[in-house]
Design a protein around this motif. Structure first.
Motif, PDB file in Angstrom:
ATOM      1  N   MET A 181      64.047-119.750  43.662  1.00 59.94           N
ATOM      2  CA  MET A 181      64.433-119.161  42.382  1.00 59.94           C
ATOM      3  C   MET A 181      63.993-117.706  42.360  1.00 59.94           C
ATOM      4  O   MET A 181      62.825-117.390  42.588  1.00 59.94           O
ATOM      5  CB  MET A 181      63.802-119.920  41.228  1.00 59.94           C
ATOM      6  N   GLY A 182      64.945-116.839  42.083  1.00 55.91           N
ATOM      7  CA  GLY A 182      64.662-115.417  42.101  1.00 55.91           C
ATOM      8  C   GLY A 182      64.906-114.749  40.767  1.00 55.91           C
ATOM      9  O   GLY A 182      65.621-115.266  39.911  1.00 55.91           O
ATOM     10  N   TRP A 183      64.265-113.597  40.615  1.00 58.32           N
ATOM     11  CA  TRP A 183      64.492-112.729  39.463  1.00 58.32           C
ATOM     12  C   TRP A 183      65.002-111.384  39.967  1.00 58.32           C
ATOM     13  O   TRP A 183      64.442-110.809  40.915  1.00 58.32           O
ATOM     14  CB  TRP A 183      63.207-112.519  38.664  1.00 58.32           C
ATOM     15  N   PHE A 184      66.039-110.922  39.326  1.00 62.72           N
ATOM     16  CA  PHE A 184      66.615-109.609  39.595  1.00 62.72           C
ATOM     17  C   PHE A 184      66.683-108.836  38.288  1.00 62.72           C
ATOM     18  O   PHE A 184      66.599-109.424  37.202  1.00 62.72           O
ATOM     19  CB  PHE A 184      68.040-109.751  40.164  1.00 62.72           C
ATOM     20  N   ARG A 185      66.875-107.542  38.400  1.00 67.62           N
ATOM     21  CA  ARG A 185      67.082-106.754  37.197  1.00 67.62           C
ATOM     22  C   ARG A 185      68.109-105.656  37.461  1.00 67.62           C
ATOM     23  O   ARG A 185      68.286-105.231  38.609  1.00 67.62           O
ATOM     24  CB  ARG A 185      65.770-106.149  36.697  1.00 67.62           C
ATOM     25  N   GLN A 186      68.754-105.234  36.407  1.00 64.26           N
ATOM     26  CA  GLN A 186      69.740-104.169  36.513  1.00 64.26           C
ATOM     27  C   GLN A 186      69.633-103.262  35.304  1.00 64.26           C
ATOM     28  O   GLN A 186      69.847-103.701  34.167  1.00 64.26           O
ATOM     29  CB  GLN A 186      71.153-104.746  36.622  1.00 64.26           C
ATOM     30  N   ALA A 187      69.301-102.016  35.576  1.00 62.06           N
ATOM     31  CA  ALA A 187      69.222-101.004  34.531  1.00 62.06           C
ATOM     32  C   ALA A 187      70.580-100.322  34.394  1.00 62.06           C
ATOM     33  O   ALA A 187      71.374-100.320  35.349  1.00 62.06           O
ATOM     34  CB  ALA A 187      68.145 -99.985  34.870  1.00 62.06           C
ATOM     35  N   PRO A 188      70.861 -99.742  33.243  1.00 57.90           N
ATOM     36  CA  PRO A 188      72.155 -99.071  33.056  1.00 57.90           C
ATOM     37  C   PRO A 188      72.401 -98.017  34.124  1.00 57.90           C
ATOM     38  O   PRO A 188      71.534 -97.186  34.406  1.00 57.90           O
ATOM     39  CB  PRO A 188      72.013 -98.430  31.668  1.00 57.90           C
ATOM     40  N   GLY A 189      73.567 -98.081  34.746  1.00 55.34           N
ATOM     41  CA  GLY A 189      73.941 -97.103  35.753  1.00 55.34           C
ATOM     42  C   GLY A 189      73.303 -97.297  37.110  1.00 55.34           C
ATOM     43  O   GLY A 189      73.475 -96.471  38.004  1.00 55.34           O
ATOM     44  N   LYS A 190      72.567 -98.397  37.278  1.00 59.64           N
ATOM     45  CA  LYS A 190      71.896 -98.647  38.557  1.00 59.64           C
ATOM     46  C   LYS A 190      72.352 -99.974  39.139  1.00 59.64           C
ATOM     47  O   LYS A 190      72.892-100.822  38.456  1.00 59.64           O
ATOM     48  CB  LYS A 190      70.381 -98.640  38.371  1.00 59.64           C
ATOM     49  N   ASP A 191      72.095-100.131  40.426  1.00 56.45           N
ATOM     50  CA  ASP A 191      72.422-101.386  41.091  1.00 56.45           C
ATOM     51  C   ASP A 191      71.442-102.477  40.696  1.00 56.45           C
ATOM     52  O   ASP A 191      70.298-102.198  40.305  1.00 56.45           O
ATOM     53  CB  ASP A 191      72.390-101.198  42.609  1.00 56.45           C
ATOM     54  N   ARG A 192      71.897-103.703  40.836  1.00 62.32           N
ATOM     55  CA  ARG A 192      71.000-104.827  40.610  1.00 62.32           C
ATOM     56  C   ARG A 192      69.947-104.850  41.711  1.00 62.32           C
ATOM     57  O   ARG A 192      70.282-104.684  42.888  1.00 62.32           O
ATOM     58  CB  ARG A 192      71.787-106.129  40.601  1.00 62.32           C
ATOM     59  N   GLU A 193      68.694-105.036  41.348  1.00 57.79           N
ATOM     60  CA  GLU A 193      67.635-105.031  42.339  1.00 57.79           C
ATOM     61  C   GLU A 193      66.785-106.292  42.247  1.00 57.79           C
ATOM     62  O   GLU A 193      66.567-106.854  41.170  1.00 57.79           O
ATOM     63  CB  GLU A 193      66.733-103.792  42.176  1.00 57.79           C
ATOM     64  N   PHE A 194      66.312-106.696  43.395  1.00 61.27           N
ATOM     65  CA  PHE A 194      65.430-107.854  43.490  1.00 61.27           C
ATOM     66  C   PHE A 194      64.059-107.511  42.926  1.00 61.27           C
ATOM     67  O   PHE A 194      63.537-106.420  43.155  1.00 61.27           O
ATOM     68  CB  PHE A 194      65.302-108.266  44.958  1.00 61.27           C
ATOM     69  N   VAL A 195      63.498-108.470  42.178  1.00 59.49           N
ATOM     70  CA  VAL A 195      62.160-108.285  41.624  1.00 59.49           C
ATOM     71  C   VAL A 195      61.160-109.216  42.290  1.00 59.49           C
ATOM     72  O   VAL A 195      60.148-108.790  42.840  1.00 59.49           O
ATOM     73  CB  VAL A 195      62.155-108.516  40.097  1.00 59.49           C
TER      74      VAL A 195
END
Length: 121
Positions: free
Chosen positions: A34-48
């Motif tokens: 199970m993973g968590w990712f995040r995506q900020a406006p204007g940026k690529d989705r990144e692994f956390v």
């Protein structure tokens, strides 16, 4: 199979904490990384961060602010976040993969809709 629902996002001030939760609506939860990712406006989705089936974890951020864990009895995965900064503002997603220590979004099969985290004063 594969339905994920995140919760726990919200707005906090810098230095604050949040605990994100994600429930996986299937009996096979225990067999997935199970993973968590995040995506900020204007940026690529990144692994956390991610937690393997044996509860070992991997994380991109080595400063100790993010801690991932799982509860197989509840079919839930958590992301505890502390000392948040405005740079942590993003939509946070949980995802499920059959690959151990998976950190590439491409190998995650199922995704939640995301929960928004906003850090501002």
């Amino acid at each position: 199979q594969g339905q994920l629902v995140e919760s726990g996002g919200g707005s906090v001030q810098p230095g604050g904490s949040l605990r994100l939760s994600c429930v996986y609506f299937d009996r096979t939860f225990h067999s997935y990384t199970m993973g968590w990712f995040r995506q900020a406006p204007g940026k690529d989705r990144e692994f956390v961060s991610a937690v393997n089936t044996d509860a070992t974890t991997i994380t991109i951020y080595k400063d100790g602010r993010f801690t991932v864990s799982r509860d197989n009895g509840r079919n839930e995965v958590y992301l505890q976040m502390t000392n948040l900064t405005p740079e942590d503002t993003a939509m946070y997603y949980c995802a499920a993969s059959r690959i151990r220590a998976a950190h590439s979004a491409a190998v995650y099969e199922f995704w939640g809709q995301g929960t928004q985290v906003t850090v501002s004063s």
